[in-house]
Write an enzyme that holds these catalytic residues in place. Sequence first.
Site, PDB file in Angstrom:
ATOM      1  N   ASP A  99     -58.629  17.206 111.169  1.00 14.38           N
ATOM      2  CA  ASP A  99     -59.809  17.242 110.313  1.00 14.38           C
ATOM      3  C   ASP A  99     -59.484  16.423 109.064  1.00 14.38           C
ATOM      4  O   ASP A  99     -58.316  16.222 108.730  1.00 14.38           O
ATOM      5  CB  ASP A  99     -60.087  18.707 109.955  1.00 14.38           C
ATOM      6  CG  ASP A  99     -61.232  18.866 108.991  1.00 14.38           C
ATOM      7  OD1 ASP A  99     -62.216  18.095 109.078  1.00 14.38           O
ATOM      8  OD2 ASP A  99     -61.150  19.773 108.138  1.00 14.38           O
TER       9      ASP A  99
ATOM     10  N   ASP B 248     -61.491  16.328 105.538  1.00 14.81           N
ATOM     11  CA  ASP B 248     -61.672  17.028 104.263  1.00 14.81           C
ATOM     12  C   ASP B 248     -61.020  18.405 104.333  1.00 14.81           C
ATOM     13  O   ASP B 248     -61.404  19.241 105.153  1.00 14.81           O
ATOM     14  CB  ASP B 248     -63.161  17.143 103.929  1.00 14.81           C
ATOM     15  CG  ASP B 248     -63.822  15.779 103.770  1.00 14.81           C
ATOM     16  OD1 ASP B 248     -63.192  14.874 103.196  1.00 14.81           O
ATOM     17  OD2 ASP B 248     -64.967  15.615 104.241  1.00 14.81           O
TER      18      ASP B 248
ATOM     19  N   TYR C 157     -68.352  16.724  99.957  1.00 18.25           N
ATOM     20  CA  TYR C 157     -68.960  15.413 100.186  1.00 18.25           C
ATOM     21  C   TYR C 157     -68.185  14.273  99.522  1.00 18.25           C
ATOM     22  O   TYR C 157     -68.760  13.378  98.911  1.00 18.25           O
ATOM     23  CB  TYR C 157     -70.424  15.414  99.751  1.00 18.25           C
ATOM     24  CG  TYR C 157     -71.243  16.488 100.433  1.00 18.25           C
ATOM     25  CD1 TYR C 157     -71.528  16.397 101.797  1.00 18.25           C
ATOM     26  CD2 TYR C 157     -71.694  17.598  99.742  1.00 18.25           C
ATOM     27  CE1 TYR C 157     -72.252  17.386 102.441  1.00 18.25           C
ATOM     28  CE2 TYR C 157     -72.424  18.593 100.381  1.00 18.25           C
ATOM     29  CZ  TYR C 157     -72.707  18.473 101.733  1.00 18.25           C
ATOM     30  OH  TYR C 157     -73.420  19.454 102.371  1.00 18.25           O
TER      31      TYR C 157
ATOM     32  N   CYS D 224     -71.688  16.518 118.746  1.00 17.38           N
ATOM     33  CA  CYS D 224     -70.466  16.045 118.082  1.00 17.38           C
ATOM     34  C   CYS D 224     -70.117  16.846 116.840  1.00 17.38           C
ATOM     35  O   CYS D 224     -68.947  16.899 116.449  1.00 17.38           O
ATOM     36  CB  CYS D 224     -70.545  14.546 117.769  1.00 17.38           C
ATOM     37  SG  CYS D 224     -72.058  13.910 117.028  1.00 17.38           S
TER      38      CYS D 224
HETATM   39 ZN    ZN Z   1     -73.262  14.737 115.497  1.00 20.87          ZN
END
Ligand code: ZN
Length: 191
Positions: free
Chosen positions: A32, A34, A43, A130
């Site tokens: 991963d 963040d 963000y 996804c």
């Molecule tokens: Zn997606």
Amino acid sequence: MPEDRANLAGPARRVLSARPSGIPGLAAVFLDRDGVLNRDLDYVHSSDRFEPVPGAAEAIAWLNAIGRKVVFVTNQAGIARGYYSEEQFVAFTRWIEDWLAARGALIEATYYCPHHPTAGTGSYLLACGCRKPQPGMIRAGLADLALDPAQCFLVGDQPTDIAAAEAAGIPGHLFDHSNLLDFVRRLVGTG
Ligand SMILES: [Zn+2]
């Protein structure tokens, strides 16, 4: 049929690294982004807000050194929400590649989900396959890079990361926000 379900994801979004490692073999670590590479400050999409997690670059360099490819899989609903564009995301991804390469750490690709099931406009407003905890990005990475799931694992900092890994058929490990190098060394059994 499984194929039809996979297609619900649409084409997986990815940024192939400009600096692939050239590491041979079928073993990889999915990370991963963040919360694992950089602190999750909500963000993050530009270098001025990039704060590396302790040991992050060192962990990737070490994984490379023991023959593991590294692939990022990251939900980027900030794109769906209009906080930043895909072009900005790709530019930031290139900056991260350079930042890592300067520290001897190379990645193969960054898979990202720009969708959100309830926020966003146009094609970004999508209950996709996804967005983690769905496994679409990991499955795409396994297929695109011809990896062996039995030689792969994921490190994430959210339960959705672990769920995505398990749905894709690889182990998922919940990072405790300590030092990433120490964490992955323990996982591989040499720490
Ligand atoms: Zn997606």
